[in-house]
Design an enzyme around this catalytic site. Structure first.
Site, PDB file in Angstrom:
ATOM      1  N   ALA A  49       1.905 -15.809 -17.154  1.00 25.77           N
ATOM      2  CA  ALA A  49       0.784 -15.571 -18.063  1.00 25.77           C
ATOM      3  C   ALA A  49       0.593 -14.083 -18.318  1.00 25.77           C
ATOM      4  O   ALA A  49       0.433 -13.651 -19.472  1.00 25.77           O
ATOM      5  CB  ALA A  49      -0.493 -16.173 -17.483  1.00 25.77           C
TER       6      ALA A  49
ATOM      7  N   HIS B 259      13.320  15.123  -6.583  1.00 24.84           N
ATOM      8  CA  HIS B 259      12.280  15.684  -7.438  1.00 24.84           C
ATOM      9  C   HIS B 259      12.874  16.139  -8.772  1.00 24.84           C
ATOM     10  O   HIS B 259      13.979  16.670  -8.807  1.00 24.84           O
ATOM     11  CB  HIS B 259      11.643  16.889  -6.729  1.00 24.84           C
ATOM     12  CG  HIS B 259      10.524  17.527  -7.490  1.00 24.84           C
ATOM     13  ND1 HIS B 259       9.276  16.949  -7.593  1.00 24.84           N
ATOM     14  CD2 HIS B 259      10.473  18.683  -8.205  1.00 24.84           C
ATOM     15  CE1 HIS B 259       8.487  17.734  -8.323  1.00 24.84           C
ATOM     16  NE2 HIS B 259       9.202  18.788  -8.707  1.00 24.84           N
TER      17      HIS B 259
END
Length: 461
Positions: A180, A435
């Site tokens: 849903a 990073h």
């Protein structure tokens, strides 16, 4: 007794096809397989694959808006279902053809027919043919469940979405599970006005509540009219649409009403009871740790057993069945610490225990972080990412990880390896961050957000 086949598989989805192929090529078995609809099953034909392609399609509008902020000269028009849908159909046809080739190339005799059990060693096809087999594997999956009420005949399920000729302008989606919520996000992204009713207090019941709170908030921000504690009372078909009366007294008209209120095992009318197979309360085939039913010659894998209803799990169960029956190597499919993803927008990846589940095992530390991803923040979007680690105070083992944000499904696959191996929080801490990526947050959360004491256990009378 001489059988027509060593193995007859009922159902041509991922689990059944994997078992059939391996039994034939590695086990040297004579294998037959019957599929009444299309090869590929729910996942390939009316589930994971077409849904994920629709997810991709629905995300491009936001990506194009972002692109303008990054300096690209783009214009954003309306989504064209009539352009997308033929491409989707061709891709599903291609994948179905691959499944057929896999069976043909591995000497599996396939039948485009419905199969039912006659007894413990006999199957009858809708073509009138009847075959005997030493072993029978039931892998027929599940089907959507829609409750009966006044006007329920006017509703559709996720199965029919992929067959739409036209995209509706407005839909009501009923349900709060991953199907849903995924379709609410998909259709909203395609330009449909989406309302979602869920009778519970929060969507995605059974998942970590803190994570689902973030997803619900982001869905509302996206423009989905999410109404909790609400359900459908009745539906009246009018000249202009479907008039829905809700349990709270609302009367609203929609073009389509989609029910995504759960799935049930697809065992009705298969002759299982006549063959003596024991079924559970939902109609699921009850099996032991080796996928064997109470009838020694009849096995079952996948959603029809209602264990963990995920495609990769069905595939593992199919392979374990072949190891057990045809290689003489009793193998239990591993259902522990299975990672999964919910392709809402934002995406959700999860592995291991929720916070509530973990607290029942002992005291836990909870580490959380919430931030706005660099890529979309630069483009002016305010969407949030959320990450959570749940750690046993006593053992330091990471009991659960929950990620909400872009590429959460990709990240949780990698985290799932560490959690499956029993990694501790200190193992995460010792891992140097990459990073700049979102996933670095998983190894830089040093201080717990809170410590949750062990949940008290209620004494049983």
């Amino acid at each position: 007794m001489k059988f027509d086949f060593d193995l007859f598989v009922i159902g041509g989805g991922s689990g059944g096809v994997r078992a059939a192929r391996l039994a034939s090529t590695e086990g040297g078995a004579r294998v037959g397989l019957a599929e009444e609809y299309r090869l590929g099953g729910t996942c390939v034909i009316r589930g994971c694959v077409p849904k994920k392609l629709m997810v991709y399609a629905s995300e491009y509008k936001d990506l194009m808006v972002d692109a303008a902020h990054y300096g690209w000269d783009v214009s954003v028009g309306d989504f064209d279902w009539h352009t997308f849908h033929p491409h989707l159909t061709r891709e599903l046809n291609r994948l179905e053809g691959i499944y057929g080739s896999i069976l043909d190339n591995n000497n599996v005799q396939r039948f485009n027919a419905r199969a039912e059990l006659v007894d413990a060693h006999t199957v009858k096809l809708s073509t009138g043919e009847q075959f005997t087999a030493k072993h029978i594997l039931v892998a027929v999956g599940g089907r959507p469940f829609t409750p009966k009420f006044s006007g329920s005949e006017h509703t559709i399920t996720s199965n029919e979405i992929f067959l739409w000729d036209d995209l509706p302008k407005s839909v009501l989606i009923v349900g709060g599970g991953f199907i849903a919520c995924e379709f609410a996000c998909i259709l909203k992204g395609m330009g449909v006005e989406v309302t979602q009713y869920y009778r519970g207090e929060q969507i995605l019941r059974g998942f970590d509540r803190e994570a689902t709170d973030v997803i619900a908030s982001e869905m509302i921000t996206k423009g989905i009219d999410l109404q909790l504690g609400e359900n459908v009372e009745s539906i009246l078909k009018t000249d202009t649409g479907l008039q829905v009366t809700s349990t709270c007294g609302q009367v609203v008209e929609f073009d389509q009403v989609i029910y995504a209120t759960g799935r049930v095992p697809n065992t009705t009318g298969m002759g299982l009871e006549a063959a003596g197979v024991t079924l559970g309360g939902k109609g699921e085939i009850l099996v032991d740790d080796y996928s064997q039913s109470n009838i020694p010659s009849i096995f079952a894998v996948g959603d029809v057993t209602d264990r963990i209803n995920l495609t990769p799990v069905a595939i593992r169960e199919g392979a374990a069945f072949v190891d057990t029956v045809f290689h003489g190597n009793p193998t239990k499919p591993d259902h522990d610490l299975v990672a999964s993803a919910v392709f809402t927008q934002p995406e959700f990846g999860t592995v291991g225990m929720t916070e509530d589940e973990a607290a029942k095992t002992g005291a836990v530390e909870v580490y959380t972080t919430s931030f706005r991803p660099m890529q979309t923040l630069f483009a002016g979007r305010q969407n949030k990412a959320f990450m959570k680690l749940i750690v046993s105070v006593e053992t330091r083992v990471v009991l659960g990880c929950h990620i909400v944000g872009p590429s959460a499904g990709e990240m949780i696959q990698m985290v799932g390896i560490a959690v499956k191996m029993g990694a501790t929080k200190e193992d995460f801490d010792r891992t140097c961050a990459v990073h700049p990526v979102m996933a670095e947050e998983l190894v830089t959360m040093k201080t717990p957000t809170r410590v949750v004491p062990a949940a008290s256990k209620v004494a049983m009378p």
